[in-house]
Design an enzyme around this catalytic site. Structure first.
Site, mmCIF file in Angstrom:
data_model
loop_
_atom_site.group_PDB
_atom_site.id
_atom_site.type_symbol
_atom_site.label_atom_id
_atom_site.label_comp_id
_atom_site.label_asym_id
_atom_site.label_seq_id
_atom_site.Cartn_x
_atom_site.Cartn_y
_atom_site.Cartn_z
ATOM 1 N N ALA A 93 0.862 -1.181 0.000
ATOM 2 C CA ALA A 93 0.000 0.000 0.000
ATOM 3 C C ALA A 93 0.902 1.235 0.000
ATOM 4 O O ALA A 93 2.070 1.161 0.411
ATOM 5 C CB ALA A 93 -0.891 -0.015 1.230
ATOM 6 N N GLY A 136 0.522 -5.020 0.993
ATOM 7 C CA GLY A 136 -0.694 -5.070 0.170
ATOM 8 C C GLY A 136 -0.441 -5.726 -1.181
ATOM 9 O O GLY A 136 -1.348 -6.314 -1.767
ATOM 10 N N GLU A 139 -0.673 -9.320 -0.498
ATOM 11 C CA GLU A 139 -2.092 -9.613 -0.261
ATOM 12 C C GLU A 139 -2.886 -9.599 -1.566
ATOM 13 O O GLU A 139 -3.824 -10.372 -1.745
ATOM 14 C CB GLU A 139 -2.663 -8.589 0.732
ATOM 15 C CG GLU A 139 -2.100 -8.802 2.140
ATOM 16 C CD GLU A 139 -2.399 -7.651 3.089
ATOM 17 O OE1 GLU A 139 -2.213 -6.483 2.686
ATOM 18 O OE2 GLU A 139 -2.814 -7.918 4.226
ATOM 19 N N GLU A 159 4.702 -5.107 7.014
ATOM 20 C CA GLU A 159 3.994 -4.033 7.725
ATOM 21 C C GLU A 159 4.495 -3.866 9.151
ATOM 22 O O GLU A 159 4.525 -2.759 9.695
ATOM 23 C CB GLU A 159 2.474 -4.307 7.745
ATOM 24 C CG GLU A 159 1.792 -4.224 6.403
ATOM 25 C CD GLU A 159 1.721 -5.549 5.655
ATOM 26 O OE1 GLU A 159 2.550 -6.446 5.939
ATOM 27 O OE2 GLU A 159 0.849 -5.684 4.784
HETATM 28 N N1 CO8 Z 1 4.616 3.198 -0.607
HETATM 29 C C1 CO8 Z 1 5.008 4.354 -1.157
HETATM 30 N N2 CO8 Z 1 6.165 4.511 -1.824
HETATM 31 C C2 CO8 Z 1 6.949 3.423 -1.934
HETATM 32 C C3 CO8 Z 1 6.612 2.190 -1.385
HETATM 33 C C4 CO8 Z 1 5.365 2.090 -0.706
HETATM 34 N N3 CO8 Z 1 4.918 0.938 -0.187
HETATM 35 N N4 CO8 Z 1 7.599 1.309 -1.640
HETATM 36 C C5 CO8 Z 1 8.527 1.982 -2.336
HETATM 37 N N5 CO8 Z 1 8.133 3.263 -2.511
HETATM 38 C C6 CO8 Z 1 8.860 4.333 -3.201
HETATM 39 C C7 CO8 Z 1 10.034 4.803 -2.380
HETATM 40 O O1 CO8 Z 1 9.636 5.746 -1.410
HETATM 41 C C8 CO8 Z 1 10.916 5.385 -3.442
HETATM 42 O O2 CO8 Z 1 10.403 6.651 -3.791
HETATM 43 P P1 CO8 Z 1 11.432 7.930 -3.918
HETATM 44 O O3 CO8 Z 1 12.329 7.568 -5.076
HETATM 45 O O4 CO8 Z 1 10.519 9.067 -4.197
HETATM 46 O O5 CO8 Z 1 12.182 7.999 -2.621
HETATM 47 C C9 CO8 Z 1 10.681 4.483 -4.636
HETATM 48 O O6 CO8 Z 1 9.442 3.824 -4.395
HETATM 49 C C10 CO8 Z 1 11.757 3.422 -4.779
HETATM 50 O O7 CO8 Z 1 11.857 2.734 -3.539
HETATM 51 P P2 CO8 Z 1 13.268 2.459 -2.792
HETATM 52 O O8 CO8 Z 1 14.230 3.558 -3.079
HETATM 53 O O9 CO8 Z 1 12.984 2.184 -1.355
HETATM 54 O O10 CO8 Z 1 13.730 1.138 -3.570
HETATM 55 P P3 CO8 Z 1 14.688 -0.005 -3.007
HETATM 56 O O11 CO8 Z 1 14.970 -0.872 -4.188
HETATM 57 O O12 CO8 Z 1 15.823 0.550 -2.261
HETATM 58 O O13 CO8 Z 1 13.787 -0.840 -1.958
HETATM 59 C C11 CO8 Z 1 11.795 -1.959 -1.201
HETATM 60 C C12 CO8 Z 1 12.691 -1.554 -2.398
HETATM 61 C C13 CO8 Z 1 12.527 -2.983 -0.344
HETATM 62 C C14 CO8 Z 1 10.537 -2.569 -1.772
HETATM 63 C C15 CO8 Z 1 11.483 -0.708 -0.350
HETATM 64 O O14 CO8 Z 1 11.009 0.311 -1.212
HETATM 65 C C16 CO8 Z 1 10.452 -0.950 0.697
HETATM 66 O O15 CO8 Z 1 10.759 -1.508 1.733
HETATM 67 N N6 CO8 Z 1 9.210 -0.495 0.450
HETATM 68 C C17 CO8 Z 1 8.141 -0.570 1.425
HETATM 69 C C18 CO8 Z 1 7.634 -1.995 1.583
HETATM 70 C C19 CO8 Z 1 6.543 -2.041 2.633
HETATM 71 O O16 CO8 Z 1 6.735 -1.772 3.783
HETATM 72 N N7 CO8 Z 1 5.331 -2.418 2.182
HETATM 73 C C20 CO8 Z 1 4.174 -2.505 3.049
HETATM 74 C C21 CO8 Z 1 3.395 -1.232 2.989
HETATM 75 S S1 CO8 Z 1 2.057 -1.195 4.153
HETATM 76 C C22 CO8 Z 1 0.880 -2.178 3.416
HETATM 77 O O17 CO8 Z 1 1.016 -2.663 2.335
HETATM 78 C C23 CO8 Z 1 -0.350 -2.369 4.214
HETATM 79 C C24 CO8 Z 1 -1.479 -2.980 3.388
HETATM 80 C C25 CO8 Z 1 -2.737 -2.856 4.180
HETATM 81 C C26 CO8 Z 1 -4.007 -3.053 3.381
HETATM 82 C C27 CO8 Z 1 -4.153 -2.151 2.211
HETATM 83 C C28 CO8 Z 1 -5.355 -1.268 2.353
HETATM 84 C C29 CO8 Z 1 -5.492 -0.412 1.141
#
Ligand code: CO8
Length: 285
Positions: A93, A136, A139, A159
């Protein structure tokens, strides 16, 4: 009549808008691309927020909901493939969109109707996963009916690392898919698993090389698309019922759907073709 529906708020419109015309309804999408006939009877939905690793903002999820609703009603579509492309499926998400939300904001936003629509879709949906399928995103794959993964696929429910927990089925569907021990470990540590681990846990159908992901997924979709669309939908419904009922209730549900196939022309055609030693032609009637 031609209806034009836009699902994006004006402030978000920065990229080009993709349009889809099904049954004279033109749909405009910003965060997904929809190809209703990528091949005969097979539709393709591609997540399209590459810079954000296909993070699932609300608008994107609403677009998936609306596209699936249309594709489910389109008689020319028998199977849907959902993919994020070769680099990433979806990194979860959109954290930036929800970071400052209150519980009541989250409650008031209608974000789960979209997940309910995926669940309600009668036609099979195959997730084609390459790269990260996290939170998400994981999921979302679990809400689909089958998962094809490339060698680079990584699944996880991270999460917990950002102070929250799965909210779109991660504690329920993942547990049903891989069992309590592994679901607990994934949900409580937030660790990622690779495609091979996912295959060993029974989370996915198979692993293919990245460059063959779509080809192989299309192959699976084609196998399904050539069967009776009526029987496919009834069978999908019955398999899903296994997660919602006791064995006896599920068996009764299955039996009713089995009887129901005998109301279809496809059942008559399928059995006649077997007896006449020819290939059946199924019409979905
Ligand atoms: N949300 C928003 N932006 C994101 C997300 C995300 N989940 N993941 C990555 N991005 C963005 C980063 O902020 C970055 O943006 P910017 O260049 O502007 O800084 C860009 O994408 C590239 O990401 P990274 O630089 O972090 O790329 P890496 O290759 O270094 O890392 C990862 C990749 C490991 C995937 C890392 O981005 C990461 O850990 N992302 C978050 C993963 C996470 O925690 N996901 C869970 C989110 S919470 C959730 O899903 C809850 C669901 C609940 C139900 C849904 C209801 C609608």
């Amino acid at each position: 009549m031609i209806l034009k529906i836009k699902f994006v708020e004006a402030s978000f419109v920065t990229d080009s808008i993709n349009t889809l015309n099904i049954n004279n309804i033109i749909m405009a999408f910003q965060f997904i691309k929809v190809t209703p006939q990528v091949e005969t009877h097979i539709a393709l939905i591609e997540l399209n927020r590459p810079k954000e690793l296909n993070a699932l903002n609300r608008e994107l999820m609403l677009e998936i909901r609306d596209a699936l609703r249309e594709l489910d009603e389109d008689d020319n579509v028998r199977v849907v493939i959902l993919t994020g492309g070769e680099r990433v499926f979806a990194a979860g998400a959109d954290i930036k969109q929800m970071a400052n939300a209150t519980a009541i904001d989250m409650f008031n936003v209608d974000q789960f109707s979209t997940w309910d629509q995926i669940k309600k879709t009668k036609k099979p949906i195959i997730a084609a996963v390459s790269g990260f399928a996290l939170g998400g995103g994981c999921e979302l794959t679990l809400t689909c009916d089958m998962i094809m993964a490339s060698e680079t696929a990584k699944f996880g429910q991270p999460e917990i690392k950002i102070g929250t927990m799965p909210g779109a089925g991660g504690t329920q569907r993942l547990t049903r898919a891989v069992g309590k021990a592994m679901a607990m470990e994934l949900v409580l540590t937030g660790k990622f698993i690779n495609a091979e681990e996912a295959l060993n846990m029974g989370l996915i159908n198979r692993i293919v090389p990245v460059e063959l992901l779509l080809t192989e997924t299309l192959g699976l979709a084609r196998e399904i698309a050539k069967q009776s669309p009526v029987a496919i939908k009834l069978a999908k419904e019955a398999v899903n019922q296994a997660f919602n009922s006791t064995l006896d209730e599920g068996l009764m549900f299955e039996r009713k759907n089995f009887y129901l196939t005998f109301a279809s022309e496809d059942q008559k055609e399928g059995m006649a073709a077997f007896i006449e030693k020819r290939t059946p032609t199924f019409t979905g009637k």
